[in-house]
Write a protein that holds these residues in place. Sequence first.
Motif, mmCIF file in Angstrom:
data_model
loop_
_atom_site.group_PDB
_atom_site.id
_atom_site.type_symbol
_atom_site.label_atom_id
_atom_site.label_comp_id
_atom_site.label_asym_id
_atom_site.label_seq_id
_atom_site.Cartn_x
_atom_site.Cartn_y
_atom_site.Cartn_z
ATOM 1 N N GLU A 42 0.951 -1.044 0.252
ATOM 2 C CA GLU A 42 -0.024 0.215 -0.015
ATOM 3 C C GLU A 42 0.899 1.258 -0.076
ATOM 4 O OE1 GLU A 42 -0.440 0.008 4.995
ATOM 5 O OE2 GLU A 42 -2.141 -0.506 3.720
ATOM 6 N N ILE A 43 2.331 1.403 -0.397
ATOM 7 C CA ILE A 43 2.719 2.021 -0.077
ATOM 8 C C ILE A 43 3.404 2.737 -1.580
ATOM 9 C CG2 ILE A 43 5.920 3.051 0.438
ATOM 10 C CD1 ILE A 43 3.272 3.295 2.593
ATOM 11 N N ALA A 44 3.063 3.637 -1.974
ATOM 12 C CA ALA A 44 3.873 4.336 -3.214
ATOM 13 C C ALA A 44 4.631 5.505 -3.097
ATOM 14 C CB ALA A 44 2.895 4.711 -3.815
ATOM 15 N N ARG A 45 5.747 4.806 -4.023
ATOM 16 C CA ARG A 45 7.031 5.449 -2.934
ATOM 17 C C ARG A 45 7.587 6.622 -4.505
ATOM 18 N NH1 ARG A 45 9.214 3.649 1.299
ATOM 19 N NH2 ARG A 45 8.660 1.136 1.677
ATOM 20 N N CYS A 46 8.139 7.647 -4.030
ATOM 21 C CA CYS A 46 8.467 8.920 -4.834
ATOM 22 C C CYS A 46 10.374 8.382 -5.734
ATOM 23 C CB CYS A 46 8.670 10.110 -4.183
ATOM 24 S SG CYS A 46 9.497 10.849 -5.977
ATOM 25 N N PRO A 47 11.025 8.237 -6.430
ATOM 26 C CA PRO A 47 12.056 7.821 -7.134
ATOM 27 C C PRO A 47 12.822 8.908 -6.809
ATOM 28 C CG PRO A 47 10.267 8.069 -9.065
ATOM 29 C CD PRO A 47 9.797 8.475 -8.289
ATOM 30 N N SER A 48 11.850 10.335 -6.566
ATOM 31 C CA SER A 48 13.515 11.712 -7.079
ATOM 32 C C SER A 48 13.574 12.039 -5.397
ATOM 33 C CB SER A 48 13.232 12.602 -7.331
ATOM 34 O OG SER A 48 12.445 11.637 -8.939
ATOM 35 N N CYS A 49 13.028 11.815 -4.147
ATOM 36 C CA CYS A 49 13.155 12.367 -2.421
ATOM 37 C C CYS A 49 12.046 10.743 -1.168
ATOM 38 C CB CYS A 49 12.266 13.089 -2.722
ATOM 39 S SG CYS A 49 10.298 13.173 -3.008
ATOM 40 N N SER A 50 12.406 11.138 -0.944
ATOM 41 C CA SER A 50 12.504 10.408 0.261
ATOM 42 C C SER A 50 10.479 10.035 0.626
ATOM 43 C CB SER A 50 13.633 10.842 1.341
ATOM 44 O OG SER A 50 13.065 11.822 1.752
ATOM 45 N N LEU A 51 9.772 11.343 -0.102
ATOM 46 C CA LEU A 51 8.086 11.128 0.195
ATOM 47 C C LEU A 51 7.783 9.674 -0.189
ATOM 48 C CD1 LEU A 51 7.475 15.050 -0.463
ATOM 49 C CD2 LEU A 51 7.853 13.911 1.768
ATOM 50 N N TYR A 52 7.057 9.469 0.957
ATOM 51 C CA TYR A 52 6.476 7.918 -0.106
ATOM 52 C C TYR A 52 4.274 8.400 0.686
ATOM 53 C CZ TYR A 52 7.091 6.504 4.871
ATOM 54 O OH TYR A 52 6.479 5.792 5.799
ATOM 55 N N ILE A 53 3.335 7.997 0.050
ATOM 56 C CA ILE A 53 2.167 7.836 0.568
ATOM 57 C C ILE A 53 1.592 6.516 0.274
ATOM 58 C CG2 ILE A 53 1.719 9.993 -0.901
ATOM 59 C CD1 ILE A 53 0.319 8.574 -3.501
ATOM 60 N N THR A 54 0.754 6.528 1.038
ATOM 61 C CA THR A 54 -0.803 5.170 1.283
ATOM 62 C C THR A 54 -1.427 5.228 0.108
ATOM 63 O OG1 THR A 54 0.006 5.241 3.652
ATOM 64 C CG2 THR A 54 -1.621 4.045 2.721
ATOM 65 N N VAL A 55 -1.318 4.133 -0.171
ATOM 66 C CA VAL A 55 -2.607 3.496 -1.537
ATOM 67 C C VAL A 55 -3.676 3.005 -0.331
ATOM 68 C CG1 VAL A 55 -2.998 3.191 -3.410
ATOM 69 C CG2 VAL A 55 -0.947 3.604 -2.921
ATOM 70 N N VAL A 56 -4.624 3.796 -1.129
ATOM 71 C CA VAL A 56 -5.986 3.213 0.102
ATOM 72 C C VAL A 56 -7.279 3.141 -1.476
ATOM 73 C CG1 VAL A 56 -8.545 3.555 0.918
ATOM 74 C CG2 VAL A 56 -6.002 5.218 1.599
ATOM 75 N N TYR A 57 -6.526 0.969 -1.143
ATOM 76 C CA TYR A 57 -7.332 0.916 -2.018
ATOM 77 C C TYR A 57 -8.090 -0.786 -1.482
ATOM 78 C CZ TYR A 57 -3.257 -2.679 -2.447
ATOM 79 O OH TYR A 57 -2.530 -3.362 -2.440
ATOM 80 N N ASN A 58 -9.049 -1.754 -2.935
ATOM 81 C CA ASN A 58 -10.070 -2.864 -2.229
ATOM 82 C C ASN A 58 -8.725 -3.666 -2.338
ATOM 83 O OD1 ASN A 58 -11.077 -4.607 -1.521
ATOM 84 N ND2 ASN A 58 -12.988 -4.064 -2.140
ATOM 85 N N LEU A 59 -8.196 -4.879 -1.770
ATOM 86 C CA LEU A 59 -6.969 -5.802 -2.541
ATOM 87 C C LEU A 59 -8.185 -6.134 -3.469
ATOM 88 C CD1 LEU A 59 -4.479 -7.188 -2.251
ATOM 89 C CD2 LEU A 59 -5.426 -7.951 -0.130
ATOM 90 N N GLU A 60 -9.257 -6.788 -3.027
ATOM 91 C CA GLU A 60 -9.938 -8.022 -3.799
ATOM 92 C C GLU A 60 -10.203 -7.333 -5.338
ATOM 93 O OE1 GLU A 60 -14.006 -8.482 -1.770
ATOM 94 O OE2 GLU A 60 -13.014 -9.359 -0.574
ATOM 95 N N ASP A 61 -9.645 -5.678 -5.359
ATOM 96 C CA ASP A 61 -9.776 -4.780 -7.379
ATOM 97 C C ASP A 61 -8.468 -5.827 -7.901
ATOM 98 O OD1 ASP A 61 -12.273 -4.544 -6.429
ATOM 99 O OD2 ASP A 61 -11.184 -2.121 -5.817
ATOM 100 N N PHE A 62 -7.609 -6.132 -7.055
ATOM 101 C CA PHE A 62 -6.944 -6.374 -7.756
ATOM 102 C C PHE A 62 -6.190 -8.012 -7.255
ATOM 103 C CE2 PHE A 62 -6.297 -1.967 -7.455
ATOM 104 C CZ PHE A 62 -6.244 -1.161 -8.318
ATOM 105 N N ALA A 63 -6.722 -8.356 -6.864
ATOM 106 C CA ALA A 63 -6.440 -10.415 -6.632
ATOM 107 C C ALA A 63 -6.750 -10.461 -7.607
ATOM 108 C CB ALA A 63 -7.891 -11.034 -5.457
ATOM 109 N N ALA A 64 -5.957 -12.090 -8.500
ATOM 110 C CA ALA A 64 -6.580 -12.728 -9.344
ATOM 111 C C ALA A 64 -8.257 -13.541 -9.704
ATOM 112 C CB ALA A 64 -5.542 -13.412 -9.257
ATOM 113 N N ASN A 65 -8.152 -12.838 -10.495
ATOM 114 C CA ASN A 65 -9.591 -14.113 -10.809
ATOM 115 C C ASN A 65 -9.714 -15.291 -10.401
ATOM 116 O OD1 ASN A 65 -12.467 -14.902 -11.497
ATOM 117 N ND2 ASN A 65 -11.562 -13.436 -13.595
ATOM 118 N N LYS A 66 -10.398 -15.925 -9.521
ATOM 119 C CA LYS A 66 -10.096 -16.986 -9.179
ATOM 120 C C LYS A 66 -11.233 -18.177 -9.613
ATOM 121 C CE LYS A 66 -8.159 -16.148 -4.289
ATOM 122 N NZ LYS A 66 -8.426 -15.351 -2.890
ATOM 123 N N THR A 67 -12.416 -17.326 -10.563
ATOM 124 C CA THR A 67 -13.328 -17.963 -10.480
ATOM 125 C C THR A 67 -12.484 -18.386 -12.699
ATOM 126 O OG1 THR A 67 -13.934 -16.504 -11.292
ATOM 127 C CG2 THR A 67 -15.137 -17.525 -9.383
#
Length: 82
Positions: A42-67
């Motif tokens: 859930e951490i998105a990093r900036c490649p140019s500095c030390s800052l990072y953000i927390t990404v708020v998302y539903n893990l199920e939206d990105f899980a592999a399609n089990k069906t």
Amino acid sequence: MSYDDVEIEDMEWNDELQSYTYPCPCGDLFQITKDDLRLGEEIARCPSCSLYITVVYNLEDFAANKTNSNFQPPKQQPISVA
């Protein structure tokens, strides 16, 4: 501590980087890949500095399609012990 919490809907998909991106105050972009999201990252990093953000998302939206009928778990490989 995270610079900010950002909803995945507020991020943009970047085909060139193959990542979701969000503007960083330094002028570059915070980045996180779909593979990272599928793994629960859930951490998105900036490649140019030390800052990072927390990404708020539903893990199920990105899980592999089990069906998916074409999905097959990896086969176990025999291991030789010397």
